[in-house]
Enzyme design. Structure first.
Site, PDB file in Angstrom:
ATOM      1  N   GLU A 158       0.826  -1.210   0.000  1.00 29.66           N
ATOM      2  CA  GLU A 158       0.000   0.000   0.000  1.00 29.66           C
ATOM      3  C   GLU A 158       0.860   1.260   0.000  1.00 29.66           C
ATOM      4  O   GLU A 158       0.470   2.291  -0.552  1.00 29.66           O
ATOM      5  CB  GLU A 158      -0.945  -0.009   1.204  1.00 29.66           C
ATOM      6  CG  GLU A 158      -1.917  -1.192   1.243  1.00 29.66           C
ATOM      7  CD  GLU A 158      -2.754  -1.314  -0.032  1.00 29.66           C
ATOM      8  OE1 GLU A 158      -2.946  -0.302  -0.737  1.00 29.66           O
ATOM      9  OE2 GLU A 158      -3.209  -2.429  -0.324  1.00 29.66           O
TER      10      GLU A 158
ATOM     11  N   HIS B 172       1.630   2.210  -3.537  1.00 29.40           N
ATOM     12  CA  HIS B 172       0.575   3.050  -4.103  1.00 29.40           C
ATOM     13  C   HIS B 172       0.740   4.495  -3.631  1.00 29.40           C
ATOM     14  O   HIS B 172       0.551   5.447  -4.399  1.00 29.40           O
ATOM     15  CB  HIS B 172      -0.796   2.548  -3.659  1.00 29.40           C
ATOM     16  CG  HIS B 172      -1.287   1.327  -4.375  1.00 29.40           C
ATOM     17  ND1 HIS B 172      -1.299   1.230  -5.748  1.00 29.40           N
ATOM     18  CD2 HIS B 172      -1.813   0.164  -3.904  1.00 29.40           C
ATOM     19  CE1 HIS B 172      -1.807   0.051  -6.090  1.00 29.40           C
ATOM     20  NE2 HIS B 172      -2.121  -0.616  -4.999  1.00 29.40           N
TER      21      HIS B 172
ATOM     22  N   HIS C  46       3.297   6.413  -5.448  1.00 23.35           N
ATOM     23  CA  HIS C  46       2.778   6.763  -6.770  1.00 23.35           C
ATOM     24  C   HIS C  46       1.986   8.071  -6.692  1.00 23.35           C
ATOM     25  O   HIS C  46       2.064   8.917  -7.588  1.00 23.35           O
ATOM     26  CB  HIS C  46       1.886   5.617  -7.266  1.00 23.35           C
ATOM     27  CG  HIS C  46       1.707   5.577  -8.745  1.00 23.35           C
ATOM     28  ND1 HIS C  46       0.929   4.616  -9.366  1.00 23.35           N
ATOM     29  CD2 HIS C  46       2.177   6.354  -9.754  1.00 23.35           C
ATOM     30  CE1 HIS C  46       0.939   4.805 -10.674  1.00 23.35           C
ATOM     31  NE2 HIS C  46       1.692   5.858 -10.937  1.00 23.35           N
TER      32      HIS C  46
END
Length: 696
Positions: free
Chosen positions: A489, A492, A495
């Site tokens: 996670e 992510h 990102h």
């Protein structure tokens, strides 16, 4: 499907009302970086904020339509991209809180506002005059001399309208609007039922003899849960930190059966039944796809993915399944034979037995179990290590900000800066389970990154997990699987944090569904690297660094049951595709349809009382419809991508810099296949994953 309206908005057409100044969801937040005023937001603020946001957004759309100037990229495409800021801000806050800290009032608001949001979406996507302007710009695109991100925005905007029904007849537009509104409500009901069914079950134990097999850390979870609920003894529920270790360690088979049936029959029958809702969702999606000219929903959904067709997706799944299925069957046979040697007498291994006996097998052959590892993964140390990995790879700095409010007392807030001191993001971390939070782990954002008129808004990123809470005699300790989830996670989150670009609808994680898991899944690799683990994994009592012998066992066991788990994930992908390639909804029940789909690849007996589909939130309320294969596709990408780190060094900043430049910072400003080739130099091959897992 990406929303038309994301990111920063154009200047408000009307002056701020007194309502706006009084409502902490409206107007500019006085907090640094525009952080949400979670300490002031109350349930009663949401509906007025939604209504104001919709009102402003419609006015902005009307202004674009009424513009007397000929349509241009700036006055139509960019203006549309930048519209709806207030509504976007309110949506991002509300729907994230609905998942992470919900209550009945918020659920009621969601049901009330959903039709209004759908109506607004139709106000944009079915607006004939607006589409005329968009189409005029699209038709003149060859003469516009646009930069690449502008070309992508124009392509996306035009496609969004055509996928949103802009080319439909007046009669079909009415049907499309009705189906979209009903589908939105069905998805909300599905999610609400899963949460309610999950919270409805508890296994209460007052006889200590029934704790047989459970190690101290699992007993502590049950004891703390009982204490939190004001009950005696031990309480186990269907949240991951409670359910998973119970199924691994409980020697009481009758209790494992009870827990398994409860977990795998969530929202299947009873008060919170999703059986008909599943079929209704599938029917609505199919009708919408056909209205838009697609043969089925998968064809519609995949049109925006890296893998563009259902034939290619199914071929990809089969390419992985063919070698994985015999490997998975062999592994199950090995666990069964081991269990028989230990006194197991049934003719076959049942699903509620597998986790228990495979854990015993793992302990016997690798001398490794969660109880031995957890003391080395204190949550606070893991937080420092995971954030520290971003420092090593990308130079990011994380500063705790207790002065910035979170939406719950458990939420930690960090100010994220680049190596040069530039502010990149606020990072919200919410680690512990509670009845108001759905199960699982996810990353999301309260605001994305965008630039308009030279003014940039940096993102507000959130990570949500369900890790074990501290007990009365121990801090929060993670399993190695939970550490891996944390890294996933956080990938992510990186990102989102390192997004760069003008247009919020194309920055950060706003990429193709089968590309979005690359940044997350590549981060999982570090959980198996000795050079990384030895920097932080220390026994919470003694301070002893994790022995290399334990790390060697972690690495040696990395591919333990790789075939079994690969088949399991591919089965989820097959079930997803089966639902969404239907040309007609079957008369048989959801459970009967599901079991027929999964029977050829079943590794253990199917259980009539269970159903995956009724709680399969990823595809029925979570955005992965006709896209669950993306996890495996991204594993192929990351297996190939991480091999470059292995070649150059797992902390090599040349490689991480290239990954940031070509992947993390680019969003979808270029076709994702091009982005990947720019980083790796070639297209990905499924063979890389099969080799990594030891299946080939």
């Amino acid at each position: 499907m990406k929303k038309v309206l994301l990111a920063a908005g154009i200047a408000s057409i009307a002056a701020l009302s007194s309502c706006k100044m009084e409502n902490p969801l409206l107007g500019e937040s006085p907090l640094q970086y525009g952080a949400p005023q979670f300490d002031k937001i109350k349930n009663e603020h949401y509906l007025p904020a939604f209504e104001q946001g919709i009102k402003e957004a419609k006015a902005e759309i009307d202004a674009i339509v009424a513009n007397p100037e000929p349509p241009t990229f700036e006055n139509t495409i960019e203006a549309l991209e930048y519209s709806g800021k207030t509504l976007s801000n309110v949506e991002n806050i509300f729907f994230n809180i609905l998942e992470a800290d919900t209550n009945e009032t918020l659920q009621d608001i969601a049901e009330e506002i959903s039709p209004k949001l759908t109506e607004y979406s139709m106000y944009v996507s079915l607006n004939e005059k607006l589409f005329e302007r968009v189409k005029a710009v699209w038709d003149s695109r060859e003469s516009l001399s646009l930069e690449r991100d502008q070309e992508r925005l124009l392509e996306n905007t035009y496609k969004e309208f055509t996928r949103g029904g802009a080319n439909l007849s007046a009669e079909d537009k009415v049907t499309f609007s009705r189906l979209s509104e009903e589908l939105s409500l069905l998805s909300l009901s599905f999610s609400k039922n899963v949460l309610a069914a999950t919270n409805a079950f508890e296994l209460e134990i007052t006889d200590e003899a029934q704790l047989e097999g459970l190690p101290d850390f699992v007993r502590a979870v049950g004891e703390q849960a009982a204490r939190d609920k004001g009950k005696e003894g031990w309480v186990f529920d269907l949240s991951y930190p409670s359910y998973s270790p119970f199924m691994k360690y409980s020697a009481r088979r009758e209790l494992r059966v009870k827990m398994y049936l409860a977990y795998n029959s969530r929202a299947f029958g009873g008060e919170f039944d999703n059986s008909q809702i599943v079929k209704d969702i599938v029917e609505h999606r199919l009708q919408i796809a056909r209205l838009l000219g697609y043969p089925d929903y998968a064809a519609y959904a995949l049109d925006e993915h890296m893998v563009k067709s259902e034939e290619k997706v199914n071929a990809f799944i089969e390419e992985l399944l063919e070698p994985s299925l015999p490997a998975g069957r062999k592994e199950v046979d090995e666990i069964y034979e081991f269990a028989r040697e230990q006194g197991f007498t049934d003719k076959s291994l049942m699903p509620w037995d597998f986790s228990y006996w495979s854990e015993k097998y793992k302990t016997a052959f690798f001398n490794l179990d969660d109880a031995a590892l957890k003391p080395y993964f204190k949550l606070e140390d893991c937080i420092e290590a995971v954030l520290g990995l971003a420092t090593k790879l990308y130079g990011l700095q994380f500063t705790p900000r207790p002065d910035i409010p979170g939406y719950h007392k458990d939420v930690k807030v960090f100010d994220v800066c680049d190596a040069d001191g530039r502010h990149l993001a606020l990072f919200y971390a919410d680690f512990f389970p509670r009845p108001s939070k759905r199960g699982g782990a996810w990353m999301t954002e309260f605001r994305g990154q965008s630039i308009r008129g030279g003014v940039e808004e940096r993102p507000l990123i959130s990570i949500v997990t369900n890790f074990s809470k501290p007990s009365s005699d121990a801090p929060s300790l993670l399993t190695h699987d939970e550490l891996t989830t944390f890294l996933h996670e956080f990938g992510h989150s990186l990102h989102g944090m390192m997004a760069e670009g003008r247009y919020g609808s194309m920055t950060g994680t706003s990429v193709a569904r089968d590309f979005v898991e690359l940044p997350s899944q590549i981060m999982e690799n570090w959980a198996f690297e000795p050079e990384y683990l030895e920097t932080f994994a220390k026994h919470y009592k003694t301070g002893e660094v994790i022995p290399r012998s334990l790390i060697d066992k972690i690495v040696a066991s990395k591919n333990f049951l790789a075939g079994y788990y690969q088949v399991r994930q591919l089965d989820f992908a097959r079930l997803d595709m089966a639902w969404h390639t239907l040309k007609a909804v079957p008369e048989e029940s959801a459970a009967a349809f599901e079991k027929a789909v999964l029977r050829p690849s079943a590794l253990m007996p199917q259980i009539p009382e269970t159903c995956i589909s009724t709680s399969f939130s990823h595809i029925f309320s979570g955005g992965y419809s006709a896209g669950y294969y993306s996890y495996k596709w991204a594993e192929v990408l990351e297996a190939d991508a991480f091999s470059l780190f292995k070649e150059k060094g797992i902390f090599n900043t040349e490689v991480s810099g290239a990954f940031r430049k070509e992947i993390l910072s680019r969003g979808s400003s270029e076709d994702e296949a091009v982005l990947y080739r720019n980083f790796r130099g070639h297209d990905p091959e499924p063979e890389a994953l099969l080799v990594k897992l030891g299946i080939k």
